[in-house]
Design a protein around this motif. Structure first.
Motif, PDB file in Angstrom:
ATOM      1  N   ASP A 168       0.813  -1.218   0.000  1.00 51.92           N
ATOM      2  CA  ASP A 168       0.000   0.000   0.000  1.00 51.92           C
ATOM      3  C   ASP A 168       0.843   1.263   0.000  1.00 51.92           C
ATOM      4  O   ASP A 168       0.609   2.188   0.793  1.00 51.92           O
ATOM      5  N   ALA A 169       1.833   1.347  -0.868  1.00 48.27           N
ATOM      6  CA  ALA A 169       2.703   2.518  -0.945  1.00 48.27           C
ATOM      7  C   ALA A 169       2.900   2.897  -2.412  1.00 48.27           C
ATOM      8  O   ALA A 169       3.130   2.034  -3.264  1.00 48.27           O
ATOM      9  N   ASP A 170       2.804   4.196  -2.687  1.00 52.13           N
ATOM     10  CA  ASP A 170       2.983   4.736  -4.035  1.00 52.13           C
ATOM     11  C   ASP A 170       4.386   5.330  -4.111  1.00 52.13           C
ATOM     12  O   ASP A 170       4.643   6.393  -3.551  1.00 52.13           O
ATOM     13  N   PHE A 171       5.302   4.651  -4.802  1.00 55.23           N
ATOM     14  CA  PHE A 171       6.700   5.058  -4.716  1.00 55.23           C
ATOM     15  C   PHE A 171       7.442   4.842  -6.027  1.00 55.23           C
ATOM     16  O   PHE A 171       7.014   4.076  -6.913  1.00 55.23           O
ATOM     17  N   ALA A 172       8.585   5.523  -6.129  1.00 54.59           N
ATOM     18  CA  ALA A 172       9.605   5.248  -7.135  1.00 54.59           C
ATOM     19  C   ALA A 172      10.874   4.866  -6.388  1.00 54.59           C
ATOM     20  O   ALA A 172      11.091   5.301  -5.253  1.00 54.59           O
TER      21      ALA A 172
END
Length: 337
Positions: A30-34
């Protein structure tokens, strides 16, 4: 644009360790990352091949044209990120699955906080297996900053806008203390925190910087102390500065002379008294810490110098607390005499 950029400098990393580190980020929940990976050992084509083999669009692979060192690599990675939050990641460690989720949630609900770390678990080849819980609250963290690092660097997540707006970067003159300098500078613009939940696994192995560069790290610690004293208007004599650097602030010492212990007492009392006047660090946390360090050094002196400390602890204005081991040591010294 994602919410978080995870930055990971790599340098001659063992392939198995690198894969474990990358995969621990790619499987975050549940993490929005690069994930930005910077290779500071560009001659090692094995590492670039491993990274490119994932074919994951969240990975941005960068290379330094030649080896630049860790602080310059941190700064290049910081500049490459354009997300609200930036998270650090070591090239040979493991982030537990909810790390990014927990830290970003905290920053969402605590707008006053500019940087947050977490508790962590030790593991690896040197046979260290335990959980380390750092101080959690801003006041405790700030009080400890002079004595030791209060946040474990690879666990941090911070607000990019705070670093960019205030031109805060890693000190490129340091190989190790650049992290503590970074916290100190970020802390001038907001609160610092740690999560009590262990969300990171920190690998111990013989090639760690802390194991192979001890003299340089000791010199950096003295430089940081001098900066901290100057920044907060503390003036110490050369003897007092040495007492703090070589004895008060390091447990890796052996106090064998009574005058050395007396010098430690003196410098800790000066720091506490100055802080109570001007509050450059939180009170009573800072004075309590000075008292705690005096008790520790009294125990050190009892063990290595056979120096009894009841008179010092009775006379000092520092808030000292009884220590069972020190009490037993003093009893033993009294009995021998």
């Amino acid at each position: 644009m994602p919410e978080i950029t995870v930055i990971m400098p790599i340098y001659r990393t063992r392939p198995a360790h690198l894969k474990a580190a990358i995969e621990s980020i790619l499987t975050q929940q549940d993490a929005d990352f690069a994930l930005h990976i910077l290779n500071d050992s560009p001659e090692d084509k094995t590492l670039s091949a491993i990274i490119k083999s994932y074919g994951d669009p969240r990975i941005n692979y960068l290379e330094n044209p030649q080896t630049q060192g860790i602080a310059k690599s941190y700064n290049r990675l910081l500049e490459s990120a354009h997300t609200p939050y930036i998270a650090m990641m070591n090239h040979d460690d493991i982030a537990l699955p909810t790390r990014l989720k927990r830290q970003s949630a905290y920053l969402h609900t605590h707008p006053e906080t500019v940087l947050i770390g977490t508790a962590y678990k030790k593991f690896g080849e040197i046979n260290r297996f335990k959980t380390v819980t750092p101080p959690l609250e801003d006041a405790e963290i700030r009080a400890l900053m002079l004595f030791k690092s209060p946040i474990h660097h690879p666990t941090i997540m911070f607000r990019r806008k705070t670093a960019i707006a205030n031109n805060i970067r890693y000190n490129e003159n340091y190989i190790s203390l650049n992290d503590r300098q970074f916290y100190y500078d970020m802390g001038k613009h907001g609160a610092l925190a740690n999560l009590a939940e262990p969300l990171y696994k920190y690998r111990f192995h013989p090639e760690m910087t802390s194991k192979i560069r001890k003299p340089q790290i000791a010199a950096e610690q003295k430089s940081f102390h001098a900066m901290w004293f100057q920044d907060n208007g503390i003036r110490l004599s050369p003897m007092q500065q040495t007492a703090f650097d070589d004895y008060a602030a390091t447990g890796r010492c052996r106090i064998k002379e009574a005058q050395t212990l007396k010098a430690v007492q003196e410098v800790l009392e000066i720091l506490s008294a100055e802080n109570q006047k001007r509050r450059f660090a939180p009170e009573p946390e800072f004075s309590n810490l000075c008292g705690k360090y005096l008790v520790k050094r009294c125990l050190n002196a009892a063990l290595y110098g056979q120096i009894a400390s009841p008179e010092i602890l009775t006379a000092t204005p520092l808030p000292v607390r009884s220590n069972l081991f020190l009490t037993l040591a003093n009893h033993a010294l009294s009995w021998r005499n």
